[in-house]
Design a protein around this motif. Sequence first.
Motif, short mmCIF file in Angstrom:
data_model
loop_
_atom_site.label_atom_id
_atom_site.label_comp_id
_atom_site.label_asym_id
_atom_site.label_seq_id
_atom_site.Cartn_x
_atom_site.Cartn_y
_atom_site.Cartn_z
N THR A 58 93.51 -17.80 15.98
CA THR A 58 92.76 -16.40 16.86
C THR A 58 93.64 -15.29 17.11
O THR A 58 93.61 -13.98 17.19
N ARG B 247 92.91 -15.51 25.81
CA ARG B 247 92.08 -16.60 25.84
C ARG B 247 92.26 -17.85 27.52
O ARG B 247 93.85 -17.25 27.72
N HIS C 51 83.16 -18.17 22.10
CA HIS C 51 84.22 -17.54 21.73
C HIS C 51 83.69 -16.91 20.09
O HIS C 51 83.15 -16.97 19.00
N GLN D 6 84.86 -16.02 17.39
CA GLN D 6 84.81 -17.31 15.86
C GLN D 6 82.83 -17.10 15.96
O GLN D 6 82.66 -17.02 14.33
N ARG E 9 86.27 -29.81 15.45
CA ARG E 9 86.68 -30.74 16.16
C ARG E 9 86.87 -31.76 17.75
O ARG E 9 86.29 -30.70 18.21
N GLN F 167 87.73 -32.06 20.97
CA GLN F 167 88.61 -31.98 21.69
C GLN F 167 89.39 -32.39 22.83
O GLN F 167 89.00 -32.31 23.91
N PRO G 168 85.84 -24.74 11.86
CA PRO G 168 86.88 -23.50 13.32
C PRO G 168 88.96 -23.60 13.07
O PRO G 168 88.80 -22.78 13.03
C1 NCD Z 1 88.89 -22.99 17.93
C2 NCD Z 1 88.74 -23.21 19.37
O1 NCD Z 1 90.25 -22.56 19.95
O2 NCD Z 1 88.03 -23.30 20.25
N1 NCD Z 1 89.75 -22.40 17.65
C3 NCD Z 1 89.31 -21.35 17.01
O3 NCD Z 1 89.86 -20.60 17.83
N2 NCD Z 1 89.95 -21.16 15.93
C4 NCD Z 1 88.54 -24.70 17.76
C5 NCD Z 1 88.92 -25.61 18.05
O4 NCD Z 1 90.26 -25.72 19.38
O5 NCD Z 1 88.82 -26.79 17.75
#
Ligand code: NCD
Length: 310
Positions: free
Chosen positions: A60, A109, A137, A140, A225, A227, A265
Amino acid sequence: MAEFKHRNIIALRDLTKGDIELLLATAENLREINSRDIKKVPTLRGKTIINLFYEASTRTRTSFEIAAKRLSADTVNISPSTSSATKGETLADTALNLLAMKPDIIVMRHAVSGSHYHLAKKVTCSVINAGDGAHEHPSQGLLDLLTMKDKFGRLDGLKVAIVGDITHSRVARSDIQGLTKMGSHVYLAGPPTMMPPAAERLGSVTVCATMKEAIQDADVVMMLRIQQERQGKTLMPNAREYSRYFGLNPENLKLAKPGAMVMHPGPINRGVEMSSYVVDGSQSHILKQVENGVAVRMAMLYHVCGGELE
Ligand code: NCD
C-alpha cells in the motif's frame, strides 16, 4: 462525467455507487501511464502528499508513493519508528504540525479504527485512508473491484466468496461495501472464532457455515490473511488445522466456477490460507491486484485534489 464531491476518502461506506464508478473509470484512464517509457504526467505538479504510516506496509505504501510520483506530486514518508509518536505526541498534534507545512493530502495507515475521521476534523487538507484497524481499506477495496471488472467486464451479479479472518479484516469490510453497492453477491466464510457475532450486519451478505458453501459456483474467491497482530490470542488450533478447513487448494477450488478468479490482498501466508499451487496458478490474479493498485491510487489522489488538470 459525474463530479467527485469528497475532500477525503476514508471508507467505501461513505461513497455512492456513482463515486465508485467514477474512481474506477479514472483508474482505467490513468493506468496507461504506468506502461509508458516515461511514467510521469504533470497532473499533480506542485501538490505535496504526506504518507503517514503507523502500521507496517509494503504494497500500500509503495503503491501510494509511486501513484503520487507518476502524477508529479512531491511525497514525504513518515513511519512510526522515525515519527514523534514514539515520543508521546498525539495524533491530533502530529496532524496540526504536519498541516503547518501545507500538505495537500495526508495518506494515513493507523491501527485505530476510525482514526481518520478524527484526523479529518483536525486538518484542512485531504485525508485518504490507507487502512484503519479492522475498519476499512478503501484503496484495496477499489483495486479489488477494478481487478474483477477487468476480468468480467461488470460487477453486477457476480458471486464473490470472501474466506478467512473476517473479524479483523478491513479489506473484507471495504470489499463488502464496494461490491454490494455495485450489485455483486458476497458470501462470507471463516472459523466461528474469526467471524464477527453479527456478520450479517456488515452489509447485504450471506454468512456461510462452511467454506464449501461460500466457494460453490463462485466467480471470485477472495482469501484473507489471518491477522495475528490483531487477534491478541491465537484463534485457531494450528495452521494445519486451519488450512484443512479454510485453506484454498486446487481440489476445493474446483467447487468454484470454471476459471474462477483467485484473489488475496497480501501478504500471503503460503500453505495456511492458500497453497502455493493456487497462489502461483493460472487462476490467480494476485499480482494483477497489485498492478491495479497503482492506477486506483492515482485516481484517488487525483479526485481528492478536485480533479484539477495541469
Ligand atoms: C492488507 C492490510 O494491511 O489490511 N494488506 C494490504 O494492504 N495489501 C491485508 C493484510 O494485512 O492482511
